[in-house]
Design a protein around this motif. Structure first.
Motif, PDB file in Angstrom:
ATOM      1  N   GLN A 106      11.273  36.708  48.145  1.00 10.07           N
ATOM      2  CA  GLN A 106      12.541  37.443  48.550  1.00 10.07           C
ATOM      3  C   GLN A 106      13.682  36.623  49.078  1.00 10.07           C
ATOM      4  OE1 GLN A 106      11.280  39.923  51.821  1.00 10.07           O
ATOM      5  NE2 GLN A 106      11.658  41.620  50.426  1.00 10.07           N
ATOM      6  N   GLU A 107      13.511  35.548  49.776  1.00  8.16           N
ATOM      7  CA  GLU A 107      14.557  34.660  50.250  1.00  8.16           C
ATOM      8  C   GLU A 107      15.044  33.789  49.077  1.00  8.16           C
ATOM      9  OE1 GLU A 107      16.099  34.368  53.274  1.00  8.16           O
ATOM     10  OE2 GLU A 107      14.787  35.860  54.408  1.00  8.16           O
ATOM     11  N   THR A 108      14.324  33.721  48.318  1.00 12.61           N
ATOM     12  CA  THR A 108      14.744  32.828  46.914  1.00 12.61           C
ATOM     13  C   THR A 108      15.538  33.503  46.422  1.00 12.61           C
ATOM     14  OG1 THR A 108      12.502  31.400  47.015  1.00 12.61           O
ATOM     15  CG2 THR A 108      13.934  31.730  44.557  1.00 12.61           C
ATOM     16  N   ALA A 109      15.313  34.912  46.137  1.00 17.46           N
ATOM     17  CA  ALA A 109      16.357  35.696  45.381  1.00 17.46           C
ATOM     18  C   ALA A 109      17.763  35.735  46.181  1.00 17.46           C
ATOM     19  CB  ALA A 109      15.815  37.210  45.230  1.00 17.46           C
ATOM     20  N   LEU A 110      17.523  35.763  47.669  1.00 15.28           N
ATOM     21  CA  LEU A 110      18.979  35.777  48.182  1.00 15.28           C
ATOM     22  C   LEU A 110      19.774  34.298  48.105  1.00 15.28           C
ATOM     23  CD1 LEU A 110      17.624  37.379  51.693  1.00 15.28           C
ATOM     24  CD2 LEU A 110      19.090  38.443  49.862  1.00 15.28           C
ATOM     25  N   LEU A 111      18.898  33.445  47.994  1.00 14.50           N
ATOM     26  CA  LEU A 111      19.563  31.980  47.948  1.00 14.50           C
ATOM     27  C   LEU A 111      20.060  31.966  46.474  1.00 14.50           C
ATOM     28  CD1 LEU A 111      17.318  29.310  49.797  1.00 14.50           C
ATOM     29  CD2 LEU A 111      19.420  30.802  50.660  1.00 14.50           C
ATOM     30  N   ALA A 112      19.553  32.477  45.417  1.00  8.46           N
ATOM     31  CA  ALA A 112      19.873  32.495  44.165  1.00  8.46           C
ATOM     32  C   ALA A 112      21.235  33.090  43.918  1.00  8.46           C
ATOM     33  CB  ALA A 112      19.010  33.137  42.915  1.00  8.46           C
ATOM     34  N   THR A 113      21.345  34.107  44.598  1.00  8.75           N
ATOM     35  CA  THR A 113      22.689  35.103  44.730  1.00  8.75           C
ATOM     36  C   THR A 113      23.915  33.977  45.282  1.00  8.75           C
ATOM     37  OG1 THR A 113      21.666  37.036  45.329  1.00  8.75           O
ATOM     38  CG2 THR A 113      23.860  36.967  45.885  1.00  8.75           C
TER      39      THR A 113
ATOM     40  N   SER B 255      11.012  26.853  55.660  1.00  5.55           N
ATOM     41  CA  SER B 255      12.528  27.257  55.445  1.00  5.55           C
ATOM     42  C   SER B 255      12.587  26.938  53.870  1.00  5.55           C
ATOM     43  CB  SER B 255      13.699  26.526  56.145  1.00  5.55           C
ATOM     44  OG  SER B 255      13.572  25.113  55.704  1.00  5.55           O
ATOM     45  N   LEU B 256      13.865  27.448  53.369  1.00  4.55           N
ATOM     46  CA  LEU B 256      14.036  27.436  52.004  1.00  4.55           C
ATOM     47  C   LEU B 256      15.622  26.881  52.199  1.00  4.55           C
ATOM     48  CD1 LEU B 256      12.993  30.611  50.130  1.00  4.55           C
ATOM     49  CD2 LEU B 256      11.824  28.353  50.387  1.00  4.55           C
ATOM     50  N   CYS B 257      16.007  26.153  51.063  1.00  5.01           N
ATOM     51  CA  CYS B 257      17.484  25.770  51.040  1.00  5.01           C
ATOM     52  C   CYS B 257      18.133  25.804  49.753  1.00  5.01           C
ATOM     53  CB  CYS B 257      17.472  24.191  51.565  1.00  5.01           C
ATOM     54  SG  CYS B 257      19.159  23.532  51.516  1.00  5.01           S
ATOM     55  N   ALA B 258      19.329  26.370  49.201  1.00  4.23           N
ATOM     56  CA  ALA B 258      20.018  26.459  48.150  1.00  4.23           C
ATOM     57  C   ALA B 258      20.800  25.144  47.917  1.00  4.23           C
ATOM     58  CB  ALA B 258      20.747  27.546  48.049  1.00  4.23           C
ATOM     59  N   ILE B 259      20.090  24.349  47.076  1.00  6.40           N
ATOM     60  CA  ILE B 259      21.180  23.208  46.758  1.00  6.40           C
ATOM     61  C   ILE B 259      21.590  23.163  45.447  1.00  6.40           C
ATOM     62  CG2 ILE B 259      20.613  20.639  46.710  1.00  6.40           C
ATOM     63  CD1 ILE B 259      18.270  20.783  48.413  1.00  6.40           C
ATOM     64  N   GLN B 260      23.069  22.851  45.290  1.00  7.43           N
ATOM     65  CA  GLN B 260      23.842  22.854  44.210  1.00  7.43           C
ATOM     66  C   GLN B 260      24.596  21.472  43.986  1.00  7.43           C
ATOM     67  OE1 GLN B 260      26.300  26.561  43.742  1.00  7.43           O
ATOM     68  NE2 GLN B 260      26.466  25.927  41.706  1.00  7.43           N
TER      69      GLN B 260
ATOM     70  N   ASP C  55      14.408  31.707  62.425  1.00  7.11           N
ATOM     71  CA  ASP C  55      14.807  32.521  61.565  1.00  7.11           C
ATOM     72  C   ASP C  55      14.243  32.220  60.189  1.00  7.11           C
ATOM     73  OD1 ASP C  55      16.296  34.772  60.588  1.00  7.11           O
ATOM     74  OD2 ASP C  55      18.189  33.460  60.409  1.00  7.11           O
ATOM     75  N   GLY C  56      14.420  33.238  59.233  1.00  5.01           N
ATOM     76  CA  GLY C  56      13.965  32.719  57.721  1.00  5.01           C
ATOM     77  C   GLY C  56      12.847  33.475  57.446  1.00  5.01           C
ATOM     78  N   LEU C  57      12.073  32.450  57.027  1.00  8.33           N
ATOM     79  CA  LEU C  57      10.512  32.624  56.430  1.00  8.33           C
ATOM     80  C   LEU C  57       9.591  32.714  57.920  1.00  8.33           C
ATOM     81  CD1 LEU C  57      10.335  30.027  53.790  1.00  8.33           C
ATOM     82  CD2 LEU C  57      10.789  32.406  53.492  1.00  8.33           C
ATOM     83  N   PRO C  58       8.278  33.599  57.590  1.00  6.20           N
ATOM     84  CA  PRO C  58       7.559  33.438  58.761  1.00  6.20           C
ATOM     85  C   PRO C  58       6.612  32.243  58.398  1.00  6.20           C
ATOM     86  CG  PRO C  58       6.579  34.672  56.469  1.00  6.20           C
ATOM     87  CD  PRO C  58       8.193  34.289  56.484  1.00  6.20           C
ATOM     88  N   MET C  59       6.154  31.494  59.753  1.00  5.14           N
ATOM     89  CA  MET C  59       5.780  30.273  59.916  1.00  5.14           C
ATOM     90  C   MET C  59       4.550  30.193  60.429  1.00  5.14           C
ATOM     91  SD  MET C  59       9.524  28.633  60.633  1.00  5.14           S
ATOM     92  CE  MET C  59      10.567  29.785  60.851  1.00  5.14           C
ATOM     93  N   GLY C  60       4.062  29.314  60.613  1.00  6.39           N
ATOM     94  CA  GLY C  60       2.525  28.948  61.149  1.00  6.39           C
ATOM     95  C   GLY C  60       2.417  30.075  62.472  1.00  6.39           C
TER      96      GLY C  60
ATOM     97  N   PRO D 202       7.836  34.130  63.787  1.00  4.63           N
ATOM     98  CA  PRO D 202       7.908  35.227  62.742  1.00  4.63           C
ATOM     99  C   PRO D 202       8.812  35.221  61.760  1.00  4.63           C
ATOM    100  CG  PRO D 202       9.209  35.498  64.606  1.00  4.63           C
ATOM    101  CD  PRO D 202       8.658  33.965  64.930  1.00  4.63           C
ATOM    102  N   GLY D 203       9.874  34.202  61.656  1.00  7.66           N
ATOM    103  CA  GLY D 203      10.971  34.513  60.691  1.00  7.66           C
ATOM    104  C   GLY D 203      11.785  35.620  60.948  1.00  7.66           C
ATOM    105  N   ARG D 204      12.389  35.880  59.779  1.00  5.58           N
ATOM    106  CA  ARG D 204      13.517  37.134  60.099  1.00  5.58           C
ATOM    107  C   ARG D 204      13.002  38.321  60.978  1.00  5.58           C
ATOM    108  NH1 ARG D 204      15.723  38.984  54.761  1.00  5.58           N
ATOM    109  NH2 ARG D 204      13.929  40.277  54.521  1.00  5.58           N
ATOM    110  N   LEU D 205      13.514  38.694  61.833  1.00  4.03           N
ATOM    111  CA  LEU D 205      13.217  39.648  62.912  1.00  4.03           C
ATOM    112  C   LEU D 205      14.318  40.638  63.230  1.00  4.03           C
ATOM    113  CD1 LEU D 205      10.395  40.747  64.432  1.00  4.03           C
ATOM    114  CD2 LEU D 205      11.433  39.090  66.502  1.00  4.03           C
ATOM    115  N   ASP D 206      14.200  41.794  63.386  1.00  3.36           N
ATOM    116  CA  ASP D 206      15.134  42.955  63.724  1.00  3.36           C
ATOM    117  C   ASP D 206      15.469  42.599  65.339  1.00  3.36           C
ATOM    118  OD1 ASP D 206      16.511  44.981  64.807  1.00  3.36           O
ATOM    119  OD2 ASP D 206      15.373  46.536  63.516  1.00  3.36           O
TER     120      ASP D 206
END
Length: 392
Positions: free
Chosen positions: A306-313, A213-218, A233-238, A241-245
């Protein structure tokens, strides 16, 4: 105070544990252990802090479940500890729901509340509860503390945690919680020691292991994270699936798949394993000549970017990036692949430092500071346990 603190991190087929001696300068790690192969071929290995093997033993059929396995750990420690024995136990508990805003001493009431959260983490929560109950039966005098993976994310804004679903479901608890919080709490503390200026800024931390996973820490606080209602949810893992429709699940149900089959697929057959058809282990994928293995690794890096860009937002920008956990700490090629995809944000690595797994791997002209910080969830559990029991 003399004595030792035991930290337990329990999975479905293994128990990781560490023992910390209590001293004036805080908890000092003494032992690390792993009891794996529960139910199949249980094996107990214990090492001291220097890495010397103190015990390497097959347990035959004497650890048929997590509770029985914990008994073996306690028996070993009873003989091994010479400083007054155990004075407390800290547990990693995956889900704290809305109820728990910090670590909590385990009582009949708190344990009932932890058990009520089983439907939110059906594969993880029971494995946290089993050793607690075993220890209550064997050592009812021994204080136990639950340290939750969700707590670090409790301060999120509603915008970060709500789903666009009927409000009644949100009231039932169907919302984003986030996980790996003990790891991120440790990283936030460690970053304050290593780089106070960066710690006060906007950082994306990447916990990349079998679960990722990723975490935005401010300013040291979790703002948003990629895992949500569950650890799927989120990233694909071992193997996840991560994010899935959500429509994929509806489709499978229409094809006659039942909940058990869907659950097995989502938790055990997806992610890097599903993409590659080779393995869920990054090391094996890197060594494989199968083109699907390379594709899986590229997909992993692509989704991290991709998820890094979302968290940066969510933070209005990004000042730093921290790689941690098994893959993040030890895979230079994954780090390079991620950095290449984030070059548009100004991320650039020093190839030599990255290849050496150095603590600071960004180049001098990088607009983003990039660090590699080994995580230590067990140390965080030890600190939280001592604080709750006022033993620090």
């Amino acid at each position: 105070m003399t004595g030792s603190l035991l930290v337990l991190n329990t999975g479905s087929s293994s128990i990781k544990f560490q023992v910390f001696a209590l001293g004036r300068d805080g908890p000092e790690r003494r032992l690390k252990g792993l009891l794996d192969g529960i139910r199949v071929h249980p094996h107990l290995e214990v090492k001291d802090e220097a890495g010397t093997v103190l015990l390497d033993k097959d347990l035959g059929d004497h650890a048929e479940n997590v509770g029985a396995a914990v008994e073996h750990v306690l028996t070993f420690l009873q003989d091994a500890l010479d400083d007054g024995g155990l004075v407390a136990i800290g547990h990693r508990v995956v889900h704290g729901g809305r109820r728990f805003e910090g670590p909590a001493r385990i009582t009949a009431e708190t344990l009932a509340e932890i058990e009520a959260l089983v439907p939110l983490a059906p594969l993880h929560q029971p494995n946290s509860i089993a050793p607690i109950r075993t220890i209550q039966a064997l050592r009812p005098d021994l204080p136990q503390v639950a340290c939750f993976d969700t707590v670090f994310h409790r301060g999120h804004a509603e915008l970060a945690d709500r789903f666009a679903i009927p409000e009644a479901l949100d009231r039932e608890g169907v919302r984003r919680y986030g996980f790996h919080g003990l790891s991120y709490a440790f990283i936030a503390e460690r970053l304050r020691e290593l780089d106070p200026e960066l710690a006060g800024g906007r950082v994306v931390a990447a916990h990349l292991g079998s679960g990722a996973s990723l975490c935005a820490i401010q300013e040291g606080r979790s703002i948003e994270t990629t895992m949500g209602f569950t650890a799927l949810d989120g990233l694909p893992m071992g193997t996840r699936p991560g994010r899935l429709d959500a429509g994929v699940i509806l489709y499978l149900m229409q094809q006659g798949w039942d909940a058990k089959k869907i659950e097995r697929m989502l938790y055990h057959e997806c992610g890097l394993l599903g993409l590659s058809g080779v393995s869920n282990d990054v090391r094996e994928l890197k060594a494989s000549q199968d083109p699907r293995a390379g594709f899986a690794l590229d997909y992993f890096a692509h989704r991290i970017a991709q998820e890094t860009a979302l968290l940066a937002t969510s933070m209005g920008g990004i000042d730093g990036f921290v790689f941690t956990a098994g893959i993040g700490e030890r895979s230079a090629s994954i780090r390079a692949n991620v950095a290449k995809r984030l070059a548009w944000l100004g991320m650039a690595l020093d190839d030599e430092a990255n290849g050496a797994d150095a603590p600071l791997i960004s180049s001098t002209d990088s607009r983003i500071v990039v660090r590699v910080i080994p995580t230590d969830e067990e140390a965080m559990i030890a600190r939280q346990t001592l604080k709750v029991l006022d033993l620090g």
